[in-house]
Design a protein around this motif. Structure first.
Motif, short mmCIF file in Angstrom:
data_model
loop_
_atom_site.label_atom_id
_atom_site.label_comp_id
_atom_site.label_asym_id
_atom_site.label_seq_id
_atom_site.Cartn_x
_atom_site.Cartn_y
_atom_site.Cartn_z
N ALA A 1 -36.02 23.79 -2.92
CA ALA A 1 -36.64 24.44 -1.77
C ALA A 1 -36.92 23.44 -0.65
CB ALA A 1 -37.93 25.13 -2.20
N LEU A 2 -37.43 22.27 -1.00
CA LEU A 2 -37.75 21.26 0.01
C LEU A 2 -36.50 20.73 0.70
CD1 LEU A 2 -40.58 19.31 -1.86
CD2 LEU A 2 -40.84 20.89 0.07
N VAL A 3 -35.44 20.53 -0.06
CA VAL A 3 -34.18 20.06 0.54
C VAL A 3 -33.63 21.11 1.50
CG1 VAL A 3 -31.76 19.50 0.02
CG2 VAL A 3 -33.60 18.44 -1.29
N ARG A 4 -33.70 22.38 1.12
CA ARG A 4 -33.23 23.46 2.00
C ARG A 4 -34.05 23.51 3.29
NH1 ARG A 4 -33.29 28.87 -0.80
NH2 ARG A 4 -32.43 29.55 1.19
N LEU A 5 -35.32 23.12 3.21
CA LEU A 5 -36.18 23.11 4.40
C LEU A 5 -35.97 21.86 5.26
CD1 LEU A 5 -39.46 24.49 2.81
CD2 LEU A 5 -38.03 25.62 4.52
N GLY A 6 -35.23 20.89 4.74
CA GLY A 6 -34.92 19.70 5.53
C GLY A 6 -35.67 18.44 5.14
N PHE A 7 -36.37 18.47 4.02
CA PHE A 7 -37.08 17.27 3.56
C PHE A 7 -36.14 16.41 2.72
CE2 PHE A 7 -40.55 20.32 4.19
CZ PHE A 7 -41.38 19.57 4.98
N THR A 8 -36.42 15.12 2.69
CA THR A 8 -35.65 14.20 1.86
C THR A 8 -36.35 14.07 0.51
OG1 THR A 8 -34.94 12.97 3.80
CG2 THR A 8 -34.80 11.83 1.69
N CYS A 9 -35.60 14.27 -0.56
CA CYS A 9 -36.13 14.12 -1.91
C CYS A 9 -35.28 13.11 -2.65
CB CYS A 9 -36.10 15.45 -2.65
SG CYS A 9 -37.19 16.69 -1.96
N ALA A 10 -35.95 12.25 -3.40
CA ALA A 10 -35.26 11.21 -4.17
C ALA A 10 -36.16 10.78 -5.32
CB ALA A 10 -34.94 10.02 -3.27
N PRO A 11 -35.57 10.14 -6.33
CA PRO A 11 -36.40 9.61 -7.41
C PRO A 11 -37.40 8.59 -6.87
CG PRO A 11 -34.09 9.57 -8.02
CD PRO A 11 -34.15 9.92 -6.56
N ALA A 12 -38.55 8.52 -7.50
CA ALA A 12 -39.58 7.57 -7.09
C ALA A 12 -39.04 6.15 -7.18
CB ALA A 12 -40.81 7.71 -7.98
N PRO A 13 -39.43 5.30 -6.24
CA PRO A 13 -38.98 3.91 -6.32
C PRO A 13 -39.51 3.26 -7.59
CG PRO A 13 -40.59 4.19 -4.56
CD PRO A 13 -40.30 5.55 -5.12
N ALA A 14 -38.71 2.38 -8.14
CA ALA A 14 -39.11 1.68 -9.36
C ALA A 14 -40.27 0.73 -9.04
CB ALA A 14 -37.95 0.89 -9.93
N ALA A 15 -41.19 0.63 -9.96
CA ALA A 15 -42.31 -0.29 -9.79
C ALA A 15 -41.78 -1.72 -9.86
CB ALA A 15 -43.35 -0.06 -10.88
N PRO A 16 -42.35 -2.62 -9.07
CA PRO A 16 -41.89 -4.01 -9.13
C PRO A 16 -42.14 -4.60 -10.51
CG PRO A 16 -43.85 -3.82 -7.76
CD PRO A 16 -43.44 -2.43 -8.13
N ALA A 17 -41.22 -5.40 -10.94
CA ALA A 17 -41.35 -6.05 -12.25
C ALA A 17 -42.48 -7.08 -12.19
CB ALA A 17 -40.05 -6.72 -12.63
N PRO A 18 -43.25 -7.20 -13.27
CA PRO A 18 -44.30 -8.21 -13.27
C PRO A 18 -43.72 -9.61 -13.19
CG PRO A 18 -44.06 -7.24 -15.45
CD PRO A 18 -43.14 -6.48 -14.52
N GLU A 19 -44.46 -10.50 -12.60
CA GLU A 19 -43.98 -11.87 -12.49
C GLU A 19 -43.92 -12.50 -13.87
OE1 GLU A 19 -45.73 -14.36 -9.55
OE2 GLU A 19 -46.06 -12.67 -8.19
N PRO A 20 -42.87 -13.27 -14.14
CA PRO A 20 -42.76 -13.89 -15.47
C PRO A 20 -43.85 -14.94 -15.66
CG PRO A 20 -41.00 -14.66 -14.02
CD PRO A 20 -41.76 -13.58 -13.28
N THR A 21 -44.27 -15.04 -16.91
CA THR A 21 -45.28 -16.04 -17.25
C THR A 21 -44.58 -17.40 -17.33
OG1 THR A 21 -46.39 -14.39 -18.57
CG2 THR A 21 -47.03 -16.68 -18.95
N PRO A 22 -45.14 -18.43 -16.68
CA PRO A 22 -44.49 -19.75 -16.73
C PRO A 22 -44.50 -20.29 -18.15
CG PRO A 22 -46.63 -19.89 -15.66
CD PRO A 22 -46.36 -18.44 -15.91
N PRO A 23 -43.44 -20.99 -18.50
CA PRO A 23 -43.40 -21.55 -19.87
C PRO A 23 -44.49 -22.59 -20.04
CG PRO A 23 -41.56 -22.35 -18.56
CD PRO A 23 -42.27 -21.34 -17.73
N GLY A 24 -44.98 -22.69 -21.22
CA GLY A 24 -46.02 -23.68 -21.49
C GLY A 24 -46.60 -23.48 -22.88
N ASP A 25 -47.47 -24.38 -23.27
CA ASP A 25 -48.09 -24.32 -24.58
C ASP A 25 -49.38 -23.52 -24.45
OD1 ASP A 25 -49.28 -26.75 -26.99
OD2 ASP A 25 -48.79 -24.63 -27.18
N PHE A 26 -49.37 -22.24 -24.89
CA PHE A 26 -50.54 -21.39 -24.75
C PHE A 26 -51.46 -21.48 -25.97
CE2 PHE A 26 -47.43 -19.40 -21.94
CZ PHE A 26 -48.17 -19.38 -20.78
N LEU A 27 -51.06 -22.22 -27.00
CA LEU A 27 -51.85 -22.30 -28.20
C LEU A 27 -52.80 -23.50 -28.18
CD1 LEU A 27 -49.09 -21.45 -30.82
CD2 LEU A 27 -50.81 -19.93 -29.84
#
Length: 93
Positions: free
Chosen positions: A66-92
């Motif tokens: 219905a929305l497309v027929r009315l002239g609206f743009t519909c698309a899948p939601a943008p993907a969430a940004p990936a979390p930043e990688p944890t820097p390597p290191g000794d966490f113990l």
């Protein structure tokens, strides 16, 4: 334009949909979304606002069509940004 959502006919125009959605805070974008004005709304949220029906009564695909027929743009939601990688290191230590 006549649209059928959840077996009920609705006579809608693009400006009427914009007015019905105006002032509604967009929910987090998931699944299929519609660009209305400068905001991105999940189509199920838009369907609930324009039909005043429970979201379980219609599918997102019905509202998207219905929305497309009315002239609206519909698309899948943008993907969430990936979390930043944890820097390597000794966490113990």
């Amino acid at each position: 334009m006549r649209c059928v959502i959840a077996r009920f006919p609705f006579d809608l125009t693009k400006s009427e949909v914009e007015q019905m959605v105006k002032g509604a805070k967009p929910e987090p974008a998931t699944g299929m979304c519609a660009q209305i004005g400068r905001k991105l709304y999940p189509v199920k949220q838009v369907g609930a606002l324009i039909t005043k029906q429970d979201r379980r009564d219609f599918t997102g695909e019905e509202v998207r069509r219905a929305l497309v027929r009315l002239g609206f743009t519909c698309a899948p939601a943008p993907a969430a940004p990936a979390p930043e990688p944890t820097p390597p290191g000794d966490f113990l230590a």
